[in-house]
Write an enzyme that holds these catalytic residues in place. Structure first.
Site, PDB file in Angstrom:
ATOM      1  N   HIS A 126      16.315 -13.963 124.144  1.00  0.00           N
ATOM      2  CA  HIS A 126      17.337 -14.682 123.253  1.00  0.00           C
ATOM      3  C   HIS A 126      18.789 -14.245 124.017  1.00  0.00           C
ATOM      4  O   HIS A 126      18.942 -12.986 124.081  1.00  0.00           O
ATOM      5  CB  HIS A 126      17.546 -14.629 121.957  1.00  0.00           C
ATOM      6  CG  HIS A 126      18.715 -15.124 121.080  1.00  0.00           C
ATOM      7  ND1 HIS A 126      18.902 -16.623 121.099  1.00  0.00           N
ATOM      8  CD2 HIS A 126      19.583 -14.863 120.330  1.00  0.00           C
ATOM      9  CE1 HIS A 126      19.970 -16.746 120.734  1.00  0.00           C
ATOM     10  NE2 HIS A 126      20.632 -15.712 120.147  1.00  0.00           N
ATOM     11  N   ASP A 159      13.270 -25.022 117.793  1.00  0.00           N
ATOM     12  CA  ASP A 159      13.982 -23.879 116.968  1.00  0.00           C
ATOM     13  C   ASP A 159      13.983 -23.936 115.651  1.00  0.00           C
ATOM     14  O   ASP A 159      15.021 -23.603 114.917  1.00  0.00           O
ATOM     15  CB  ASP A 159      15.492 -23.909 117.452  1.00  0.00           C
ATOM     16  CG  ASP A 159      16.409 -22.530 117.321  1.00  0.00           C
ATOM     17  OD1 ASP A 159      15.562 -21.306 117.219  1.00  0.00           O
ATOM     18  OD2 ASP A 159      17.813 -22.403 117.532  1.00  0.00           O
TER      19      ASP A 159
END
Lengths: 434, 329
Positions: free
Chosen positions: A188, A314
């Site tokens: 990330h 997500d």
């Protein structure tokens, strides 16, 4: 789910769309023993004795979707989502496998937990749950976990989920050690110092709302760092999700030199932009934040030209308590398993991206990256398949979604394209009822 | 220029709101929600309220029997006091609630607080909160009028109204003036409300700040953006100084107070670039010697205490405008 060997299933009169082989033609597929046994393009297949026959006239037959980024509430926050409810949502959305992020309580940073989750998911989830192992212990960003043991236990990749490791030295060591075991390193991208107290994209809109902005550089600086460290260490690196035009350029440049680099994008950054936040709608508070329309279009172009490899949901269930808050104080995240396909098909309906490219990013590309046999319609591959109606109109209503949480960023959206049947390992796990 | 309407009938039951068309807003959450004619109406209503506070019996009881809750999640002396006096002069029952945000984060959410207060059946809740959008969120959960007394760096609508009223009283007009706002533009809710309100009234707005205190996109919200204070003040009719949170700012936002004061503090020399009859404003509380020279703050150009007086009138007008429209059958 463990089931006895079932009778063969024949799907006929389907429009077979298989990105791995580039197929888009009418045909039939025979499923036996949970695997794809035969594929006939343009020609019929004889019905084997005792076979179930599915007439797929008017429907697209595609590989089941593989979602590389899903958060669950189990273990630890089962009131938000269990493996079972996530599996139900996935099945209804045509997702036959998802990578489960390690951000749970406890954190998935130990082989024993991976083993437990695989068995637990087999017992309770309709779809394949692929646990990811944490890069660092407790997602603390400072101590490595046991990558070899995590891999042996069945972790499909390494990631710290929504946590971003800040130390370049730590990243270098972790990437190097991950390369040692051939583990995919999914990271990330957020420079937490630069992002600071930011809660949405930095720009005029944030200024009008009086909200602190997150500059694009909070993504591009760590991305540039990661890409250099990936080249240095030789790790198979996957940028978890990129959101802005400058990141697309960085990834494109890196890919010209390094074949081991891939990048993903959240459906939210493909389908939405910062204006959707409107007046402090917290279901659009996401990490990675929604960016400008120019960024969104650059992401779409990146998908079209192959710079971006994968699209994921997500999916991040959050309860009302943490979402019904002032924007800056609300939790990040939105659910997305059930709306992933239809939201992605918007790009097809708008003429921006062709259907093979859109589906490739949710089937064969994630399968290739993760080393899975699924994600393609090929003889011998697992019969993880979906039948969907490309044009079927529907309106998203949070009340009808199967997730335990309601934080959809597509509430009320009118979408075209719906999964009619989802098949995992040859078994139908979802069927649409009008 | 104060209008005589309603000013001499303080003890009668006459309502000044009867002299104005109905104010068709449920809440006052932001200047962005207001049309130009609504802004002007609120200014006219406030003008009519000014005499109430200047007479001996400071009472204009149009809100008798109504309950006003001042819910302040951030400490505030002048805004909370101003709303309290405004409510009391209109005859409302006023309750002050100061909630430390720490006790909120311990459990009760903003929505819980709203639901609890709503059950006490107030007629209006005046809210200040440290998070942008928080007042609007609260307004969605209650059945009464809500007034935004400042939400994060978003808006502070009654401040912009009182600033505009002060300007109008001193300049005789608002439209066509040049107003320069100087200071911490990035973190100021006063700036956003003022730019919206003054922009709606055709004012030439300028913001002046060092680059790192200018938020991204500000050039779309102000007519002109300056980093040099003398250039920014040149020809201005109104100079509005902002408070610098210098306790927080030092080190990351600005290197030192002395450097800030040298380049962005308002002193006589810099003020000389503005028009000779320029007025100087400050929303308070002031840091004398940080953003403004005490000689200017207390000098002839300063209208800072007038702003405080207009604040009470504006808040009376807003309360009066919001409440009758909701309770008439």
């Amino acid at each position: 789910m463990s089931t006895p060997v079932s009778r063969p299933t024949l799907i006929e009169n389907a429009r077979i769309v298989d990105p791995a082989s580039g197929t888009d033609s009418q045909g039939a597929v025979l499923i036996e023993d949970g695997l794809i046994a035969e594929i006939a393009i343009g020609a019929p297949i004889g019905v084997p004795d005792g076979a179930e026959v599915i007439n797929a006239k008017g429907l697209i037959l595609a590989p089941g979707l593989i979602d590389m980024r899903v958060f669950t509430g189990e273990p630890g926050k089962e009131y938000r989502e269990t493996l079972q409810s996530a599996g139900d949502a996935a099945a209804a959305g045509g997702v036959t496998s998802f990578v489960m992020m390690p951000d749970t309580t406890p954190v998935v940073d130990d082989g024993a937990l991976v083993d437990f989750l695989i068995r637990r998911a087999k017992a309770t989830s309709r779809v394949n749950v692929l646990p990811a192992g944490a890069i660092t212990k407790g997602l603390n960003g400072t101590e490595m976990t046991e990558y070899g043991l995590l891999k042996e236990a069945g972790a499909v990749c390494l990631t710290d989920g929504r946590h971003a490791i800040q130390s370049p030295a730590m990243l270098r060591t972790a990437m190097s050690y991950a390369a040692n075991y051939g583990m995919i390193f999914v990271h990330h991208l957020c420079d937490t110092d630069l992002a600071g107290a930011g809660v949405m994209n930095e720009g005029l809109f944030a200024t009008i709302l009086g909200l602190k902005g997150i500059p694009r550089e909070a993504e591009t600086i760590p991305l540039a760092r990661d890409l250099q460290l990936a080249a240095l260490t030789g790790v198979n690196y996957h940028a978890a999700q990129i959101s802005c035009a400058a990141s697309v350029e960085l990834v494109a440049a890196a890919k010209r030199r390094n074949k081991s680099v891939t990048a993903g994008v959240s459906i939210n950054n493909l389908a939405l932009n910062e204006n959707d936040i409107g007046r402090y709608r917290t279901f659009f508070k996401l990490s990675t934040p929604l960016r400008s329309e120019d960024d969104r279009q650059a992401i779409v172009e990146g998908l079209r030209n192959g710079t971006i490899d994968t699209i994921h949901s997500d999916h991040d269930p959050q309860d009302t308590e943490v979402k019904r808050q002032p924007f800056a104080e609300a939790s990040d995240g939105a659910i997305g398993l059930e709306t992933l396909l239809a939201a992605a098909l918007r790009l097809v309906h708008s003429g921006d991206v062709d259907i093979l490219t859109v589906l490739r990013a949710m089937t064969s590309r994630p399968a290739d990256i993760l080393g899975l046999a699924a994600g393609r319609i090929a003889v011998g591959a697992p019969a993880d398949l979906i039948l969907f109606d490309l044009e079927y109109p529907w309106q998203v209503s949070e009340q009808q979604l199967r997730s335990r949480s309601r934080n959809t960023s597509f509430e009320g959206a009118r979408l075209a394209g719906k999964v009619m049947r989802t098949i995992v390992g040859g078994e139908t796990v979802f069927e649409h009822v009008d | 220029m104060a209008q005589a309407r309603a000013s001499t009938t303080s003890t009668s039951s006459a309502s000044s709101s009867g002299d104005f068309p109905p104010f068709n807003q449920r809440h006052l959450l932001s200047i962005a929600d207001l049309q130009q004619h609504e802004i002007i109406q609120l200014l006219d209503r406030a003008e009519a309220m000014v005499p109430v506070s200047r007479q001996e019996r400071k009472s204009h009881p149009t809100l008798t029997g109504k309950t006003q809750i001042n819910l302040f999640f951030e400490p505030s002396t002048r805004t909370q006091g101003s709303f309290e006096i405004a409510g009391k002069r209109l005859g409302a029952l006023v309750m002050n609630m100061s909630v430390k945000s720490s006790s909120v984060s311990k459990g009760e959410t903003l929505v819980d607080t709203a639901t609890t207060l709503n059950a006490m059946r107030p007629d209006v809740i005046v809210v200040r909160h440290g998070a942008a959008g928080a007042v609007e969120l609260l307004s969605q959960k209650v059945g009464c009028a809500v007034i935004n007394a400042g939400d994060g760096a978003h808006e502070h609508p009654t401040q912009a109204l009182l600033d505009a009223l002060t300007i109008r009283n001193h300049k005789g007009r608002i439209s066509g003036l040049t107003v320069a706002i100087c200071g911490d533009i990035a973190n100021s809710r006063v700036v956003r409300s003022n730019l919206l309100l003054l922009g709606a009234l055709n004012v030439r707005t300028r913001v002046i700040a060092p680059r790192n205190l200018l938020p991204v996109g500000i050039e779309h919200l102000a007519s002109e953006v300056f980093t040099d204070m003398r250039e920014g003040l040149a020809g201005a009719d109104v100079v509005m100084m902002l408070r610098l949170q210098h306790e927080r700012a030092q080190g990351r936002m600005i290197p030192s107070v002395r450097e800030y004061y040298r380049f962005y503090g308002l002193d006589a020399e810099k003020l000389s670039y503005a028009k000779p009859d320029a007025i100087v404003m400050h929303p308070g509380p002031m840091n004398r010697g940080v953003e403004i020279d005490p000689a200017i703050a207390d000098g002839p150009a300063s209208v800072i205490t007038d702003q405080v007086e207009m604040g009470v009138a504006v808040r009376m007008a807003v309360l009066d405008a919001l409440l009758p429209s909701r309770n008439e059958p």
